[in-house]
Structure formats: structure tokens, C-alpha cells
Write a protein that holds these residues in place. Structure first.
Motif, PDB file in Angstrom:
ATOM      1  N   ALA A 137      -9.494 -34.728  23.950  1.00  7.20           N
ATOM      2  CA  ALA A 137      -8.700 -35.935  24.164  1.00  7.20           C
ATOM      3  C   ALA A 137      -8.361 -36.182  25.623  1.00  7.20           C
ATOM      4  CB  ALA A 137      -7.395 -35.840  23.357  1.00  7.20           C
ATOM      5  N   PHE A 138      -8.331 -35.137  26.443  1.00  7.33           N
ATOM      6  CA  PHE A 138      -7.824 -35.285  27.810  1.00  7.33           C
ATOM      7  C   PHE A 138      -8.541 -36.361  28.623  1.00  7.33           C
ATOM      8  CE2 PHE A 138      -7.507 -34.318  32.315  1.00  7.33           C
ATOM      9  CZ  PHE A 138      -6.134 -34.216  32.477  1.00  7.33           C
ATOM     10  N   PRO A 139      -9.877 -36.472  28.578  1.00  5.14           N
ATOM     11  CA  PRO A 139     -10.514 -37.532  29.373  1.00  5.14           C
ATOM     12  C   PRO A 139     -10.029 -38.928  29.022  1.00  5.14           C
ATOM     13  CG  PRO A 139     -12.141 -35.918  28.686  1.00  5.14           C
ATOM     14  CD  PRO A 139     -10.882 -35.602  27.933  1.00  5.14           C
ATOM     15  N   THR A 140      -9.616 -39.132  27.767  1.00  4.34           N
ATOM     16  CA  THR A 140      -9.094 -40.433  27.354  1.00  4.34           C
ATOM     17  C   THR A 140      -7.607 -40.562  27.666  1.00  4.34           C
ATOM     18  OG1 THR A 140     -10.712 -40.621  25.566  1.00  4.34           O
ATOM     19  CG2 THR A 140      -8.718 -41.953  25.371  1.00  4.34           C
ATOM     20  N   VAL A 141      -6.853 -39.503  27.381  1.00  2.00           N
ATOM     21  CA  VAL A 141      -5.395 -39.544  27.555  1.00  2.00           C
ATOM     22  C   VAL A 141      -5.019 -39.463  29.031  1.00  2.00           C
ATOM     23  CG1 VAL A 141      -3.227 -38.381  26.976  1.00  2.00           C
ATOM     24  CG2 VAL A 141      -5.044 -38.563  25.271  1.00  2.00           C
ATOM     25  N   GLY A 142      -5.633 -38.510  29.756  1.00  2.00           N
ATOM     26  CA  GLY A 142      -5.412 -38.413  31.193  1.00  2.00           C
ATOM     27  C   GLY A 142      -4.170 -37.669  31.624  1.00  2.00           C
ATOM     28  N   TYR A 143      -3.454 -37.039  30.693  1.00  2.00           N
ATOM     29  CA  TYR A 143      -2.279 -36.258  31.078  1.00  2.00           C
ATOM     30  C   TYR A 143      -2.080 -35.131  30.058  1.00  2.00           C
ATOM     31  CZ  TYR A 143       0.115 -39.039  27.454  1.00  2.00           C
ATOM     32  OH  TYR A 143       0.473 -39.635  26.275  1.00  2.00           O
ATOM     33  N   TYR A 144      -1.290 -34.128  30.460  1.00  2.00           N
ATOM     34  CA  TYR A 144      -0.992 -33.019  29.568  1.00  2.00           C
ATOM     35  C   TYR A 144       0.021 -33.463  28.521  1.00  2.00           C
ATOM     36  CZ  TYR A 144      -3.350 -29.667  32.584  1.00  2.00           C
ATOM     37  OH  TYR A 144      -4.294 -28.980  33.302  1.00  2.00           O
ATOM     38  N   PHE A 145      -0.229 -33.081  27.271  1.00  2.00           N
ATOM     39  CA  PHE A 145       0.738 -33.361  26.210  1.00  2.00           C
ATOM     40  C   PHE A 145       1.024 -32.069  25.453  1.00  2.00           C
ATOM     41  CE2 PHE A 145      -3.533 -34.640  24.860  1.00  2.00           C
ATOM     42  CZ  PHE A 145      -3.733 -33.884  23.711  1.00  2.00           C
ATOM     43  N   ASP A 146       2.174 -32.027  24.800  1.00  2.00           N
ATOM     44  CA  ASP A 146       2.636 -30.812  24.149  1.00  2.00           C
ATOM     45  C   ASP A 146       1.888 -30.543  22.845  1.00  2.00           C
ATOM     46  OD1 ASP A 146       4.506 -30.409  26.142  1.00  2.00           O
ATOM     47  OD2 ASP A 146       6.106 -31.460  25.049  1.00  2.00           O
ATOM     48  N   PHE A 147       1.969 -29.282  22.403  1.00  2.00           N
ATOM     49  CA  PHE A 147       1.390 -28.923  21.112  1.00  2.00           C
ATOM     50  C   PHE A 147       2.023 -29.715  19.975  1.00  2.00           C
ATOM     51  CE2 PHE A 147       0.599 -24.921  23.520  1.00  2.00           C
ATOM     52  CZ  PHE A 147      -0.782 -24.889  23.388  1.00  2.00           C
ATOM     53  N   SER A 148       3.258 -30.149  20.158  1.00  2.00           N
ATOM     54  CA  SER A 148       3.952 -30.888  19.104  1.00  2.00           C
ATOM     55  C   SER A 148       3.393 -32.290  18.903  1.00  2.00           C
ATOM     56  CB  SER A 148       5.449 -30.982  19.434  1.00  2.00           C
ATOM     57  OG  SER A 148       5.642 -31.650  20.678  1.00  2.00           O
ATOM     58  N   ALA A 149       2.461 -32.715  19.760  1.00  2.00           N
ATOM     59  CA  ALA A 149       1.874 -34.049  19.617  1.00  2.00           C
ATOM     60  C   ALA A 149       1.040 -34.165  18.353  1.00  2.00           C
ATOM     61  CB  ALA A 149       1.022 -34.390  20.836  1.00  2.00           C
ATOM     62  N   VAL A 150       0.595 -33.031  17.813  1.00  2.00           N
ATOM     63  CA  VAL A 150      -0.191 -33.044  16.569  1.00  2.00           C
ATOM     64  C   VAL A 150       0.376 -31.995  15.618  1.00  2.00           C
ATOM     65  CG1 VAL A 150      -2.278 -33.820  17.756  1.00  2.00           C
ATOM     66  CG2 VAL A 150      -1.891 -31.373  17.439  1.00  2.00           C
ATOM     67  N   THR A 151       0.179 -32.233  14.323  1.00  2.00           N
ATOM     68  CA  THR A 151       0.696 -31.318  13.308  1.00  2.00           C
ATOM     69  C   THR A 151      -0.387 -30.994  12.295  1.00  2.00           C
ATOM     70  OG1 THR A 151       2.961 -32.157  13.499  1.00  2.00           O
ATOM     71  CG2 THR A 151       2.413 -30.981  11.472  1.00  2.00           C
ATOM     72  N   LEU A 152      -0.530 -29.713  11.996  1.00  2.00           N
ATOM     73  CA  LEU A 152      -1.484 -29.272  10.970  1.00  2.00           C
ATOM     74  C   LEU A 152      -1.040 -29.780   9.605  1.00  2.00           C
ATOM     75  CD1 LEU A 152      -3.882 -27.299  10.173  1.00  2.00           C
ATOM     76  CD2 LEU A 152      -2.076 -25.606   9.753  1.00  2.00           C
ATOM     77  N   SER A 153      -1.984 -30.384   8.867  1.00  2.00           N
ATOM     78  CA  SER A 153      -1.667 -30.846   7.513  1.00  2.00           C
ATOM     79  C   SER A 153      -2.488 -30.133   6.444  1.00  2.00           C
ATOM     80  CB  SER A 153      -1.873 -32.356   7.400  1.00  2.00           C
ATOM     81  OG  SER A 153      -3.221 -32.710   7.698  1.00  2.00           O
ATOM     82  N   ALA A 154      -3.636 -29.573   6.819  1.00  2.00           N
ATOM     83  CA  ALA A 154      -4.464 -28.874   5.833  1.00  2.00           C
ATOM     84  C   ALA A 154      -5.321 -27.838   6.544  1.00  2.00           C
ATOM     85  CB  ALA A 154      -5.349 -29.857   5.063  1.00  2.00           C
ATOM     86  N   PHE A 155      -5.556 -26.712   5.838  1.00  2.00           N
ATOM     87  CA  PHE A 155      -6.366 -25.606   6.363  1.00  2.00           C
ATOM     88  C   PHE A 155      -7.331 -25.198   5.257  1.00  2.00           C
ATOM     89  CE2 PHE A 155      -6.161 -22.073   9.634  1.00  2.00           C
ATOM     90  CZ  PHE A 155      -7.283 -21.393   9.177  1.00  2.00           C
ATOM     91  N   ASP A 156      -8.618 -25.491   5.446  1.00  2.00           N
ATOM     92  CA  ASP A 156      -9.644 -25.230   4.437  1.00  2.00           C
ATOM     93  C   ASP A 156     -10.488 -24.038   4.890  1.00  2.00           C
ATOM     94  OD1 ASP A 156     -11.838 -25.205   2.715  1.00  2.00           O
ATOM     95  OD2 ASP A 156     -11.929 -27.389   2.582  1.00  2.00           O
ATOM     96  N   GLU A 157     -10.249 -22.875   4.289  1.00  5.07           N
ATOM     97  CA  GLU A 157     -10.998 -21.682   4.678  1.00  5.07           C
ATOM     98  C   GLU A 157     -12.435 -21.712   4.186  1.00  5.07           C
ATOM     99  OE1 GLU A 157      -8.755 -17.724   5.510  1.00  5.07           O
ATOM    100  OE2 GLU A 157      -8.212 -18.366   3.482  1.00  5.07           O
ATOM    101  N   VAL A 158     -12.693 -22.415   3.119  1.00 11.00           N
ATOM    102  CA  VAL A 158     -14.055 -22.480   2.588  1.00 11.00           C
ATOM    103  C   VAL A 158     -14.955 -23.237   3.554  1.00 11.00           C
ATOM    104  CG1 VAL A 158     -15.503 -23.303   0.700  1.00 11.00           C
ATOM    105  CG2 VAL A 158     -13.266 -22.289   0.203  1.00 11.00           C
ATOM    106  N   ARG A 159     -14.514 -24.385   3.990  1.00  6.94           N
ATOM    107  CA  ARG A 159     -15.303 -25.202   4.923  1.00  6.94           C
ATOM    108  C   ARG A 159     -14.986 -24.890   6.379  1.00  6.94           C
ATOM    109  NH1 ARG A 159     -15.965 -31.348   3.222  1.00  6.94           N
ATOM    110  NH2 ARG A 159     -17.657 -31.001   4.710  1.00  6.94           N
TER     111      ARG A 159
END
Length: 264
Positions: A199-221
Motif C-alpha cells: 500500500a505504501f506507494p499509493t498511500v505515501g506515508y507510514y500508518f499504524d498496525f491498527s489501520a487494518v483488522t484481521l477478520s478471518a484466518f484460513d489455515e487450509v488455504r
């Protein structure tokens, strides 16, 4: 010392063979190999990977192999120099797959790699590996990869205070997994790093880890789904979702990748 044992041959001016300095060729570089991301049903990009030892490393390798040495890297410790060198070496292999030769991958003001025109890509290193992904910009809008050594319990606690929220921890604890919680947290952390690089080339600045949130974790795929919490750019808007894939380079090293052809 007897005359026959004199250290210099008076006729040739050369040292005897036993005393002559022995010049050795630099040791051969480890060869890049291709890591096929994804699986048979949904193959992902091929990532160029190098397994290397950071020690011993001499900065003369940059000149010997035609890789530019930025001043900031020249002033750094040998381990950092080795990581940068092998990362750029992996990038050279990735570009060669696009029939681009002899291109230098510069370093931007935010330490981001500067790719040739018409290329999107990403570089990462960790756990004794360096990797690079390069894709044609006509077909791909963004690309990000990350390598992380699986954290221990102490580092896992640090991730909980910096990179992984309590709701995300709850998602991980609900997974019926044979993997350790530290492994799962490493994957999430690496996935967020991959998204940041993409995302950085589009956003152009540092953003925090809190900017995104995990909603699903698929171990099979081996796939994670995230939701964007804030508007990062017109394309990366709040409530948009994206996925990141992960794999293993070995039992203790995770590699993740993220990218898109067009934001959906």
C-alpha cells in the motif's frame, strides 16, 4: 638463514612460491531459488529467494557484483549490509524473470525500494533469507512481501502491545489449530507488513498496525482476510477488505505476500 633460503629471489625479485601471498576468489554467492506462492488450486506469484549467512560479510561484495552501495548502508553494521546486499541480489533475479537486466534498485526517502519504470515489487529479509517479488505494472497495481522468523513467547507479548489487537487475538484463539499462538501471531504480523509494503506507494506515508483488522484466518488455504479501518487513500477506503497469503520457507520462517490487480 642460508643463501638458498633467502626470502627474495634476487634475479626475479619475487618471493619464493611458499612465501607468495595467496589470493583467493571471493566465495560463490548462494543461488536464488523460486518460491511458488499459493497452491495448486490458486497459484500465486513466484518469489525469488536467497538463503544466506550474514556473517562473514564484506562490503566489497557490492563492487564485485555490481550492486550500488548507498551511503546509509555503507555506514551500517555488516549484518545490515548483508541483508541489503542479498535483498538487492534477489531483486536482480526477480527482474531477470521480466527480462530486465542490470537495473539498480535504489532506496527512497522512506527506505522503500525504487523499482524501474513499469515494475511494481517488494523486497524482504529475515530468518537468514532474502526475497524479492517483481511484477509488470501493466498487470499488477501493487505487491508486498514479508519474511519473519517465528517469534518466541517474549516477542509474542511485544506483538500484543504493538501489532495485534485484542479482537484479533480473539480470532486467533478461536482457530482449532495445531500451531502455537506465537506462530499464528507471527503470520498476522507478517501479513500486516506485506500489506503496508503493497500500500505504501499509493498511500505515501507510514500508518499504524491498527489501520487494518484481521477478520478471518484460513489455515487450509493459508489465507488471511483483513478489513481496513480508516481511509488510507481513495482506493484503500475504510471498510474495504483484502487478503494476504502465507507459507513457510522452513519450520521457523514465515513468508507472506499481498497484492492486487485492481481494488475490489
Amino acid at each position: 638463514m642460508r643463501p638458498a633460503e633467502a626470502s627474495v629471489d634476487m634475479l626475479s625479485g619475487r618471493l619464493p612460491a611458499s612465501d607468495e601471498p595467496r589470493w583467493h576468489e571471493p566465495p560463490p554467492l548462494p543461488r536464488p531459488f523460486l518460491h511458488q506462492a499459493g497452491d495448486d488450486l490458486a497459484p500465486g506469484p513466484q518469489i525469488s529467494v536467497i538463503h544466506f549467512q550474514p556473517y562473514p560479510f564484506c562490503s566489497t561484495a557490492f563492487h564485485e557484483h555490481g550492486i550500488a552501495l548507498p551511503a546509509t548502508i555503507a555506514r551500517s553494521v555488516p549484518k545490515r549490509q548483508a541483508e541489503y546486499f542479498f535483498g538487492r541480489l534477489a531483486a536482480r533475479a526477480a527482474l531477470a524473470r521480466l527480462d530486465i537486466a542490470d537495473a539498480q534498485i535504489g532506496i527512497g526517502a522512506s527506505r522503500q525500494p525504487l523499482w524501474p519504470a513499469g515494475v511494481v515489487g517488494s523486497i524482504s529479509h529475515g530468518g537468514g533469507y532474502a526475497a524479492a517479488l517483481a511484477l509488470p505494472a501493466q498487470q499488477h497495481e501493487a505487491a508486498g512481501i514479508d519474511i519473519e522468523a517465528v517469534v518466541g513467547a517474549e516477542m509474542g507479548e511485544a506483538l500484543l502491545s504493538t501489532a495485534i489487537s485484542l479482537p484479533e487475538l480473539s480470532v486467533l484463539r478461536q482457530i482449532n489449530s495445531a500451531s502455537t499462538l506465537e506462530f499464528l501471531m507471527t503470520v498476522v504480523f507478517s501479513a500486516k507488513e506485506s500489506f503496508f509494503k503493497a500500500a505504501f506507494p499509493t498511500v505515501g506515508y507510514y500508518f499504524d498496525f491498527s489501520a487494518v483488522t484481521l477478520s478471518a484466518f484460513d489455515e487450509v488455504r493459508r489465507s488471511l482476510t483483513f478489513c481496513i479501518n480508516q481511509s488510507l487513500s481513495p482506493r484503500l477506503h475504510a471498510s474495504a477488505r483484502f487478503s494476504v497469503q502465507y507459507d513457510l520457507l522452513d519450520a521457523h520462517t514465515v513468508i507472506t505476500h499481498c497484492g492486487w490487480r485492481g481494488w475490489v
